[in-house]
Design an enzyme around this catalytic site. Structure first.
Site, PDB file in Angstrom:
ATOM      1  N   ASP A 193     -11.698  -1.953  -6.430  1.00 48.97           N
ATOM      2  CA  ASP A 193     -10.733  -1.036  -5.622  1.00 48.97           C
ATOM      3  C   ASP A 193      -9.354  -0.989  -6.998  1.00 48.97           C
ATOM      4  OD1 ASP A 193      -7.401  -1.128  -3.354  1.00 48.97           O
ATOM      5  OD2 ASP A 193      -8.106  -0.189  -5.153  1.00 48.97           O
ATOM      6  N   HIS A 206       7.301  -4.446  -1.204  1.00 52.09           N
ATOM      7  CA  HIS A 206       6.856  -3.590  -1.278  1.00 52.09           C
ATOM      8  C   HIS A 206       7.127  -3.191   0.235  1.00 52.09           C
ATOM      9  CE1 HIS A 206       6.830  -1.826  -4.905  1.00 52.09           C
ATOM     10  NE2 HIS A 206       5.949  -2.881  -5.465  1.00 52.09           N
ATOM     11  N   ASP A 261      12.088  -6.287 -10.846  1.00 54.01           N
ATOM     12  CA  ASP A 261      10.593  -5.878 -10.669  1.00 54.01           C
ATOM     13  C   ASP A 261      10.580  -4.376 -10.730  1.00 54.01           C
ATOM     14  OD1 ASP A 261       7.322  -6.758  -9.372  1.00 54.01           O
ATOM     15  OD2 ASP A 261       7.889  -4.278  -9.564  1.00 54.01           O
ATOM     16  N   HIS A 269       8.926  -1.976 -10.590  1.00 52.86           N
ATOM     17  CA  HIS A 269       8.415  -0.606  -9.200  1.00 52.86           C
ATOM     18  C   HIS A 269       9.577  -1.285  -8.488  1.00 52.86           C
ATOM     19  CE1 HIS A 269       4.348  -2.898 -10.659  1.00 52.86           C
ATOM     20  NE2 HIS A 269       4.031  -0.920  -9.744  1.00 52.86           N
ATOM     21  N   ASP A 321       6.546  -7.524 -14.196  1.00 53.91           N
ATOM     22  CA  ASP A 321       6.322  -6.269 -14.652  1.00 53.91           C
ATOM     23  C   ASP A 321       6.868  -5.156 -15.684  1.00 53.91           C
ATOM     24  OD1 ASP A 321       5.696  -5.125 -11.448  1.00 53.91           O
ATOM     25  OD2 ASP A 321       7.021  -5.347 -12.566  1.00 53.91           O
TER      26      ASP A 321
HETATM   27  C1  LIG Z   1       5.966  -6.821  -5.304  1.00 55.02           C
HETATM   28  O1  LIG Z   1       4.540  -6.147  -5.473  1.00 55.02           O
HETATM   29  C2  LIG Z   1       4.306  -6.533  -7.398  1.00 55.02           C
HETATM   30  C3  LIG Z   1       4.179  -4.830  -7.133  1.00 55.02           C
HETATM   31  O2  LIG Z   1       5.696  -4.462  -7.285  1.00 55.02           O
HETATM   32  O3  LIG Z   1       4.550  -4.821  -9.109  1.00 55.02           O
HETATM   33  C4  LIG Z   1       3.241  -4.545  -7.395  1.00 55.02           C
HETATM   34  C5  LIG Z   1       3.648  -3.498  -7.616  1.00 55.02           C
HETATM   35  C6  LIG Z   1       2.524  -2.239  -6.667  1.00 55.02           C
HETATM   36  C7  LIG Z   1       1.205  -1.706  -7.747  1.00 55.02           C
HETATM   37  C8  LIG Z   1       0.593  -0.842  -6.795  1.00 55.02           C
HETATM   38  N1  LIG Z   1       0.118   0.894  -7.181  1.00 55.02           N
HETATM   39  C9  LIG Z   1      -1.361   0.641  -8.682  1.00 55.02           C
HETATM   40  C10 LIG Z   1      -2.002   1.859  -8.241  1.00 55.02           C
HETATM   41  C11 LIG Z   1      -2.961   1.416 -10.152  1.00 55.02           C
HETATM   42  N2  LIG Z   1      -2.207   1.142 -11.356  1.00 55.02           N
HETATM   43 ZN   LIG Z   2       6.216  -4.137  -9.417  1.00 58.71          ZN
END
Ligand SMILES: COCC(O)(O)CCCCCNCCCN
Ligand SMILES: [Zn+2]
Length: 664
Positions: free
Chosen positions: A20, A135, A172, A174, A265
Site C-alpha cells: 500500500d 487523525h 505535525d 498534517h 514530518d
Molecule cells: C498522526 O499520524 C501522523 C501523520 O499525520 O503523519 C499521518 C499522516 C498520514 C498521511 C497519509 N497520506 C499518505 C499519502 C502518501 N504520501
Molecule cells: Zn503527519
C-alpha cells in the site's frame, strides 16, 4: 523536577503486511531510531523512565464509539484477508494482528505521561508511540491512526484532574482533523494546528482544515488552523506563526496543561512535509511552550518519516524539556509571502475571539481560501514531476549544534553585604581590570578616581561576562548601585571586544538613557511608559505602554509580538536584561520575560538590577535557574491604544525587521 520518557519496544511490533504505497512510510524503525538516538546521546539516561500501559476500554471510550472499539477488538483474530478487508473501510491506514495492542499502549502511554505531570512526579515529558493518533475519529481509523492518543489524554486530564483548560499544539505537518472534530465545540480545549494544505490539494484535502475553521458554537475561537499553502517553509515561518498567532492566544487562554501532537514530518527531509525547517527549530518550539501552564507539558509522538531528521528532532525536543541551553538559530530571514498570508488570515479570522489579536489586520486581498480550485493541468504537472525531483531524501542539512551545559548555571555579582540567593554561585574573584579599561571607566564616570568598590564591581562584572562568553556560566544576576550607569558601562566598555551583538532589554523608564546605536552591535528594546517616538531607530526600539510595565497584558503582548521576533532575527550573543528601579513590572511577568529570553544567545542572559530592588532577587534567581515561570493569571484586555500602537510600530519597523511582518 525531571522529564519523563515513555517508550516500549512492543509498539515496534506491527507493520504493513501488504502493498500500500500510501502507508509504506509508517514503519517500526521510526520508533527504534528515535529511541536509539536518545540512548546514544545519553539523553534517555537523564530522563525518568515511565512504563507504558494499555489504555482501558473506558479511557478509549472518552473519544471513540463502542461500535468502533468493538470492531477494532476483533482485529487480533483476523486472517490477513480479513485485515485487508477491514482496513478498506478506512483511509490511509493499515491494520495488523498486533496493532490493537499497540494502539492501547500508545494511548495508555499518553495517559501515563499525563499522570506523571499532573501528580508532580515530573515537570514535563515525551511519549514515543506508534500508532500515532491525531487523525483517528470517533468511529474511524485514519492516516495511520487507530486511537486518538492526545484527544484521549485531554479528556482524561479534565476528568481525572479537573483540568479546566488544555492547550493542544499540533506541529505535525498534517492537520489533526480527528482532534479538531473532537473539540471544535469545546472552549476548554484550544486546538492549534499548522499543516501542509496547498489550497486543499494536500491530504487529507479537507475544506475544514483551512484557517476559517475557528471552532463551533461555544467552541468558536478555540480552534486555530494555519494552512501552509506552499512547501519549503523554514524556521522563520514557524517562529513567526508562534510569535504572531499561537503564543498571544496561548497566553491569553492561560492553559493548565499543554499537550503537544509532536509530529516531526514538519522537519526538513521529510517526504510528507517537504518543508525546510531544521531539527533545532523543535528546541525553540518546545521552549516557547515551556512557560505556559507552569511548565506542565506532555509531548506525544505523531508523524515523522525521515529517520534522520526524526531522530534529530526528537533529541532536540527532549534536550529542551531537560532544560539544556538552546541552540542559536542561524540566519533567520523573515517569513515568506505565503506564510505571511496564512498567518494574516489566521489572525484576522480570530481577532474577534482573542483580545490579543484585536488589532490584527484584515485578511489579504487575495483571499487564499478560494484559490483551491486550481487548474487540473497544474495539478497533473506537479504529480507527473518525477518522484525523485519532489522527494526530499536528497535534502541535506547540518547536524544540530551541540548544546553544552555550562558547569555553572547562574552566577551573581553582589555587594558584599547582600546575601546570595539559593542556587546562584557568587562571583567574588576577579582579576584586576586592564589599566585601559580602568581609564575608560574613569572618563565614563567623569570622576577623578573611580571609587574602589565601583571598580571591584565592574571588574567582577567583566569577569562574569568573560565567563558567559566562554560558556563557563550560563547566566548571571548583578546588583549595582546605579543600574543605568552600569548598563552604559557594560554596553560600551565591557562587551565591546567580547561580544558581537548585545540585545539590551530595558524594563522601565530610564533616567539618562540617551544611548542610541547605529552600528548594529547593540539592539535596545525599551519597554516603559515613556513615549520616545523621536528617538526610534533600527537599533533603538522604545515600546510605550500607557499604564507602564505594571500592565502585564500590554507587556506580554509587546514581548511576544515584538521582542521575541526581533530577538530571533537579531540573534544576539548576549542578552542584557536591565530592570530600571520603579518599573512596576509584575513578578510573574518578570519571570516569564527571563524564561522567554533564555531562547537567545544560548541562554547567556545578564540581569542588571539596582541594589534597592534586591527583594526581587529570589524570583529572578528562580527564573534564571530554569524553573518555570508562574502563569500570568486573568490577563485583562490590553489597552486599545497600546494594541494599536504595537501594530503601528510593527508596520513601521517591518522594513528593517522582517520577522515583524504580519501583513502581506
Ligand atoms: C498522526 O499520524 C501522523 C501523520 O499525520 O503523519 C499521518 C499522516 C498520514 C498521511 C497519509 N497520506 C499518505 C499519502 C502518501 N504520501
Ligand atoms: Zn503527519
Amino acid at each position: 523536577m525531571g522529564t519523563a520518557l515513555l517508550y516500549d519496544e512492543e509498539m515496534t511490533k506491527y507493520k504493513l503486511l501488504w502493498v500500500d504505497p500510501a502507508c509504506k512510510i509508517e514503519v517500526p524503525e521510526r520508533l527504534i531510531v528515535s529511541y536509539e538516538a536518545l540512548v546514544r546521546s545519553g539523553l534517555s539516561d537523564r530522563c525518568i523512565s515511565i512504563p507504558a500501559r494499555e489504555a482501558s476500554d473506558s479511557e478509549i471510550l472518552l473519544v471513540h464509539s463502542e461500535l468502533y472499539l468493538e470492531a477494532v477488538k476483533k482485529t487480533p483474530y483476523m486472517t490477513l484477508e480479513d485485515l485487508k478487508e477491514f482496513t478498506l473501510q478506512f483511509g490511509d491506514v493499515y491494520f495488523h494482528p498486533n496493532i490493537y495492542h499497540c494502539a492501547k499502549l500508545a494511548s495508555g502511554s499518553a495517559l501515563q505521561l499525563v499522570d506523571s505531570v499532573m501528580t508532580g512526579k515530573v515537570r514535563n515529558g515525551i511519549a514515543l508511540v506508534r500508532p500515532p493518533g491525531h487523525h483517528s475519529m470517533h468511529g474511524a481509523a485514519n492516516g495511520f491512526c487507530v486511537f486518538n492518543n492526545v484527544a484521549i489524554a485531554a479528556r482524561y486530564a479534565k476528568q481525572k484532574y479537573g483540568v479546566k483548560r488544555v492547550l493542544i499544539v499540533d506541529w505535525d505537518i498534517h492537520h489533526g482533523q480527528g482532534v479538531q472534530y473532537c473539540f471544535e465545540d469545546d472552549p476548554s480545549v484550544l486546538y492549534f494546528s499548522w499543516h501542509r494544505y496547498e489550497h486543499q490539494n494536500f491530504w487529507p484535502n479537507l475544506r475544514e482544515s483551512d484557517y476559517d475553521s475557528v471552532g463551533k458554537e461555544s467552541g468558536a475561537g478555540f480552534n486555530i488552523n494555519v494552512p501552509w499553502n506552499n512547501v519549503g517553509m523554514e524556521n522563520s515561518d514557524y517562529l513567526s506563526v508562534f510569535c504572531h498567532v499561537l503564543l498571544p492566544v496561548a497566553y491569553e487562554f492561560c492553559p493548565d496543561l499543554v499537550l503537544v501532537c509532536a509530529g516531526f514530518d514538519s522537519a526538513i527531509g521529510d517526504p510528507e512535509g517537504e518543508m525546510c525547517a531544521t531539527p533545532d527549530i523543535f528546541a525553540h518550539l518546545t521552549h516557547l511552550l515551556m512557560n505556559l501552564a507552569g511548565g506542565k507539558l506532555c509531548a506525544v509522538l505523531e508523524g515523522g518519516y525521515n529517520l534522520t531528521s526524526l531522530a534529530q528532532s526528537v533529541c532536540q525536543t527532549v534536550q529542551t524539556l531537560l532544560g539544556d541551553p538552546l541552540p542559536q538559530l542561524a540566519n533567520l530571514r523573515g517569513p515568506c509571502k505565503s506564510a505571511v498570508e496564512s498567518l494574516q488570515c489566521a489572525r484576522s479570522a480570530h481577532r474577534r475571539y482573542w483580545s490579543f489579536l484585536k488589532h490584527a489586520a484584515d485578511p489579504p486581498m487575495t483571499d487564499i481560501s478560494t484559490k483551491h480550485i486550481k487548474s487540473a493541468m497544474e495539478e497533473e504537472e506537479k504529480t507527473e514531476m518525477a518522484e525523485e525531483e519532489r522527494c526530499t531524501e536528497g535534502k541535506v542539512w547540518p547536524e544540530p549544534p551541540e548544546r553544552l551545559c555550562p558547569p555553572v548555571c547562574s552566577a551573581s555579582v553582589l555587594p558584599d553585604d547582600v546575601a546570595c540567593p539559593d542556587g546562584l554561585k557568587r562571583l567574588s574573584s576577579s582579576k584586576d581590570l586592564e589599566p585601559l579599561l580602568v581609564s575608560k571607566l574613569k572618563n565614563r564616570f567623569r570622576t577623578a578616581a573611580v571609587d574602589g568598590d565601583r571598580v571591584t564591581t565592574f571588574s567582577r562584572l567583566y569577569t562574569l561576562i568573560e565567563k558567559l562568553v566562554a560558556n563557563e556560566i550560563r547566566n548571571g544576576l548583578v546588583l549595582v548601585p546605579d543600574v543605568a550607569a552600569a548598563m552604559m558601562c557594560v554596553v560600551q566598555d565591557l562587551t565591546s571586544d567580547l561580544v558581537k551583538r548585545v540585545l539590551v532589554v530595558c524594563v522601565g523608564k530610564e533616567k539618562e538613557l540617551d544611548y542610541v546605536t547605529t552600528d548594529g552591535k547593540v539592539l535596545v528594546v525599551q519597554i516603559s511608559s515613556e513615549d520616545r517616538e523621536e528617538q526610534r531607530s533600527k537599533y533603538y526600539i522604545p515600546v510605550c505602554l500607557k499604564k507602564g510595565c505594571s500592565d502585564t497584558s500590554g507587556f506580554i503582548q509587546a514581548v511576544l509580538g515584538l521582542l521575541l521576533p526581533l530577538g530571533y532575527e537579531y540573534n544576539p550573543d548576549l542578552v542584557l536584561l536591565v530592570r530600571m528601579p520603579g518599573s512596576g513590572v509584575v513578578d510573574s511577568m518578570w519571570q516569564q520575560l527571563i524564561g522567554l529570553l533564555q531562547g537567545f544567545a544560548k541562554g547567556h542572559t545578564l540581569v542588571l538590577m539596582q541594589v534597592n530592588e534586591k527583594a526581587c532577587m529570589g524570583s529572578t534567581a528562580s527564573a534564571l535557574l530554569g524553573h518555570p515561570a508562574p502563569p500570568l493569571q486573568d490577563l485583562q484586555t490590553p489597552f486599545p491604544e497600546d494594541g494599536d500602537a504595537l501594530e503601528r510600530l510593527r508596520e513601521r519597523l517591518q522594513a528593517d525587521w522582517k520577522t515583524l511582518q504580519t501583513t502581506s
